[in-house]
Every structure is written in C-alpha cells, then in structure tokens.
Design an enzyme around this catalytic site. Structure first.
Site, mmCIF file in Angstrom:
data_model
loop_
_atom_site.group_PDB
_atom_site.id
_atom_site.type_symbol
_atom_site.label_atom_id
_atom_site.label_comp_id
_atom_site.label_asym_id
_atom_site.label_seq_id
_atom_site.Cartn_x
_atom_site.Cartn_y
_atom_site.Cartn_z
ATOM 1 N N ARG B 16 0.961 -1.072 -0.005
ATOM 2 C CA ARG B 16 0.076 -0.017 0.040
ATOM 3 C C ARG B 16 0.858 1.362 0.036
ATOM 4 N NH1 ARG B 16 -0.669 4.835 2.540
ATOM 5 N NH2 ARG B 16 -0.564 3.791 4.321
ATOM 6 N N ASP B 17 1.550 1.534 1.102
ATOM 7 C CA ASP B 17 2.054 2.711 1.094
ATOM 8 C C ASP B 17 3.310 3.036 0.182
ATOM 9 O OD1 ASP B 17 2.726 5.346 2.080
ATOM 10 O OD2 ASP B 17 3.924 4.846 3.873
ATOM 11 N N HIS B 208 6.592 4.628 12.296
ATOM 12 C CA HIS B 208 6.330 4.402 10.719
ATOM 13 C C HIS B 208 7.311 5.489 10.408
ATOM 14 C CE1 HIS B 208 4.056 3.915 7.066
ATOM 15 N NE2 HIS B 208 4.547 4.842 6.676
ATOM 16 N N HIS B 210 9.983 6.948 7.180
ATOM 17 C CA HIS B 210 10.542 7.144 5.845
ATOM 18 C C HIS B 210 11.910 7.309 5.961
ATOM 19 C CE1 HIS B 210 6.781 6.973 3.458
ATOM 20 N NE2 HIS B 210 6.201 6.660 4.682
ATOM 21 N N CYS B 241 8.871 9.937 -1.905
ATOM 22 C CA CYS B 241 8.469 11.179 -1.292
ATOM 23 C C CYS B 241 8.211 12.330 -2.223
ATOM 24 C CB CYS B 241 9.676 11.568 0.005
ATOM 25 S SG CYS B 241 9.053 13.136 0.542
#
Lengths: 298, 298
Positions: B16-17, B208, B210, B241
């Site tokens: 998903r992400d 979470h 990045h 991003c």
C-alpha cells in the site's frame, strides 16, 4: 547507558578510505580540490591519503603529490595512513604531522591481507610509533573487522580489546574501531564498544561504520549513547566493500551530521557546504551520491 | 529508557504505502503475487491496498480486484486503507476484516491534502469507526507528519498527541506514528513517542519512518529503546517522497528485520525469503532495491 555527548568530532575519511575503494580513479588535482573544499566545512580532522604501496592501492598512488599540494589550514589535522616505516618516511618527506596505523582484530583477515598474525601486525607498526614519538607526530590507530570478518566470521571480543589496548599502550592517541564489512547491529556495536572502553578510556575511542547493510547510523547512535564522541565518516558515502558487490561504503558524513545536529549534538560543521562538496565529488566520480541527506536536498 | 522489547511485530506496508508512491504501476496480478509471497515470510500484518479514490491514487485503482484475489492465510491480518464510509463499504464488499484510517498531525497538511482541519478530518472517520465496531472490523489509525510537515515545518507535539489520543479513544486498536517526510532524528522521534505514550498505552503504538534522509533505522532504534514493539516498513524500501525528488521511501523491511534479529529481538520473519521477495519486487518495478541488506546479499 549515559547521555550522548554534547559535541562530536567527525573524522572525515572520504579522501582515503572512501576513494581507495572507488572504482573510478580521479586525478590528483581533484583529490586536492576535494580536501581543500572539505577544509572549508568546519571539519577538524581530514584523513588525506594513504602511503600504502600503490601495488595494493592504485587509487592513491599519488599520495605524495596530493599531500604536498593541499592547502593545510590551521586547526585542522590531516592524518595519512602508513603501513610501515617506509610509508612513514614517505609521509614525513612531504610534511605529514599525523599518521594512522592499522591492524585487523581478526586473525584470518590479518593472515589473508598482510600475511601476518595479529601479534606480528602489531609488532610491525612498533617502529613507526617509536619514530613518531621522537618526531612529535601524532598517531591514530585503526582496528578493523571489529564486528565480523569475511574470512573467519565471528571475531572474539577479546581480540578486539587486545588490539585496541596494545595500540593505545604503544602511543596511539585515538583508536578507531571499524566494522569493515558493515555487518554489525546496534546491540553488538554497543557491547563491543563497552568491552574496549573497559580497557581504553572512552575519550581515546572513535567508531567507524560502513553502511553495507544500512545499519551504520543506528550503530553510531548506540555508541553515542555509551559516550563515544568521535565518529569516522566519508562525504558522499564513498567507498564500497570488496566482499559485497553493489554494497555502499562508509557511512555518509552528511547523514551523520544531520543526525547529530538534529539531536542537538554540536559538530561545528556547515552541513550545506558539506552537502555541496559531496555532490561535487559524486559528479567527479560519475555516480550518484550515497548520502540520503544530499539526495533529499536536490 | 527501558530495555528494547523481546519481540517486535513488523507491519508490512509495501503493497500500500510503498506502491502508491512508485512511478511504475504494476499489474493487479503482480500485486496479488507480492502479497501472497509476503504471506509466506512469517509476517503477521500485511497492509494490502487502499480504497482511497483512484483519482488520488491511480497506482491502487485495482484495490477491489487485488484484495479479492489474494490468498489470505490464517493468522495474518490484511488491513486496507479507507478514507471514508464509501471506501469502507468498498473494502467490506470484498471481505476486508481490518481497515486503517488516517489523519495528519499538521493543520496545514490536512488543509492542503483533504481540505479539512485536523478536527474535521477526525470527525470524518467517526462513522467508519462506528460501523467497524458494529461489524467487528478492527481499525488501525495512521497519524502522519508527526516530526515535521512540508507546508508548515514544525508540527507541535500537542497536535500529534491530540490526534493519536482521539484515534485511540474512537476505537483504533493501534496508532501508527508516521514521519511522512523522513525529516526526524532519534532524539525528536523519542520525545514524540514519549509524549504520545503519556496519553495512549505504548502497547497500542507503532512507529512508521521514511528513510528520506537515512535516519529511519536510527529512529526505530531510539523508539525501541523506549519500548515500542510494532514497526511499519516496506519490503525493498518502496515508495518515495513527493516532497523530495530522488528520495527513498519507507524504511526497508529487510534492513529492519536484520537489525532486530541482530539485536536478539524476535520478529518471526524468514529474512532470506523476505530478501528474495524484495528482489523479485524490484525486478517487477524495474529499479534497484532500496534495501541495503538485499543489495549486500547479491
């Protein structure tokens, strides 16, 4: 666990440890420009080159030419790697006032790399340390393979401690503990550092991580929490790993500085200038920078 | 600081992400194969897709088709992202038994992204939570921009805490705290986690990160040291991003698992299989893996 230090000294190893493992060989003038640019970033220690035989490190065959040409700035030290007395003499001939010696903590690595046992390798740099003492030259010591070895796998902590202790006893003002193959994780890094720090003062220790498996910054963090205040890194994350194809090299100085400054730990470094220098270097090397902070800045 | 947990649950968010931020759109059948492969690695939570409007996320326009086709395994949860009641209904129509709702902690981000204030965005998922409770559907909550926002810069800790507390009070069993733009460093990550944990039990929190600036693993480490035991990550480090070109996306699951297992923290995951799945995925996406552990394994 103690509080992280209020300030950290970065030892920039890109011009030596980084470039010696890059496929692309850049001209001496470019190396000189790199070091001169780094001298404008606020770094206080820049490892400039290596006087190891060009037969082993062709990338740095121009060591004498490079060292003689850089514009050394007051307040900045420019150590150079020397394998033995001959290397020491070559370094001194061009005016080096700080040198670095090295030994693996792994018996198998020493045997394979320099055909000597750990004890023999320590004996070999004895004369360098004696001459350095007489000459007023500072000596840094590198212990490699502190968290694992490509030949023997596990490296006993006792061997890491023994090499570090002997380097310190022999007169090295600082011992850099290197995870040469970038295999360690934070708990092991912490335990290794603490084992060494039980015999050598923490203020005389530095950590040196390669980012082969992406663990370098986490390992640095774990060691900061134990009080280490000197971190080796390479601008643009240059270098590689002869034991893992496609692997990244040294942890990128930009990413270390970003973390430290973000944690309120002073480095004295101008991050923007450092990023600029790293991006310039990656252009010279014809490859993308390995610094994620630099990539995010573009 | 407490001891790290003995075991950690990885929430795999790659399908998903990760995929929603990849340029390359892969076929539904490939997404299904990815999820089915991940189901064989020991993961217990695999976020499968998103029922956000295809207008906003064209990469996951095939959400219903993908979800209906995966071979769901007992003991594994497959949450899907839902923005509102309509998305919830679409997810339920294909049999989803866990959903995830989201809100930014940044006022500016919410206004720009969904044209709503934080309070309005929280109100919007109220009906989803009510229906989920009635249906026996578990709900996970995402708080994004917890360490900074591309529009407003600093995000007050109080706003992060407020959103997390309201999600928890509204019935989310777990709140994932996301550094959406990968701007945070360990000290700030730690402080943010502790501020939230003062109001929401640590057992209900996930982190979470990045890896935009290479800080993700160090941030994970800092949060583990405070007792968090759930970590979101994406196999092969997929994603990107939109606010930083050329930046990496989610922290790579392989690198997180390597660190955790290296620290003696159990994940229940077969790292070799995970690496294999990530390398297969990067082939499908036509790009190099962002997992350094995977690169070093080649």
């Amino acid at each position: 666990m103690s509080a992280p230090p209020a300030s950290v000294r970065i030892v920039e190893v890109g011009p030596r440890d980084g470039l010696q493992n890059e496929k692309t060989i850049i001209p001496a003038a470019t190396k000189v420009e790199l070091i001169d640019r780094l001298s404008q970033t606020g770094l206080r220690t820049i490892e400039a080159t290596s006087f190891v035989s060009p037969k082993w490190v062709p990338q740095l065959a121009d060591a004498a030419e490079v060292f003689a040409a850089i514009r050394r700035q007051p307040g900045i030290s420019y150590p150079v790697l020397v394998p033995n007395e001959q290397g020491y003499e070559r370094a001194r001939a061009v005016g080096a006032s700080e040198v670095a010696v090295f030994s693996a903590a792994s018996e198998a690595f020493n045997r394979k790399n320099i055909n000597a046992s750990i004890d023999e390798s320590i004996e070999r740099f004895g004369p360098v340390l004696e001459r350095a003492r007489a000459d007023g030259v500072r000596v840094r010591g590198y212990v490699s393979t502190v968290l694992g070895c490509p030949y023997q796998g596990e490296v006993p902590l006792a061997d890491v401690v023994r090499v570090a202790r002997r380097m310190h006893a022999a007169g090295c003002y600082e011992i850099s503990l290197g995870d040469t193959i970038g295999i360690g994780t934070p708990k092991k890094a912490r335990e290794m550092l603490l084992a060494v720090a039980a015999e050598v003062p923490m203020q005389a220790l530095a950590v040196h991580f390669h980012d082969t498996r992406g663990q370098a910054l986490a390992n640095v963090l774990a060691c900061l929490e134990e009080g280490v205040a000197v971190v080796d890194s390479a601008v643009s994350g240059t270098g590689g790993c002869p034991y893992a194809k496609g692997a990244t090299g040294n942890v990128a100085s930009e990413d270390v500085v970003y973390m430290l400054e973000g944690m309120g730990i002073a480095t004295g470094i101008d991050l923007d200038r450092l990023i600029e220098t790293g991006l310039w270097l990656s252009q010279q090397l014809g490859r993308e920078t390995s610094s994620k902070v630099a990539r995010a800045s573009q």
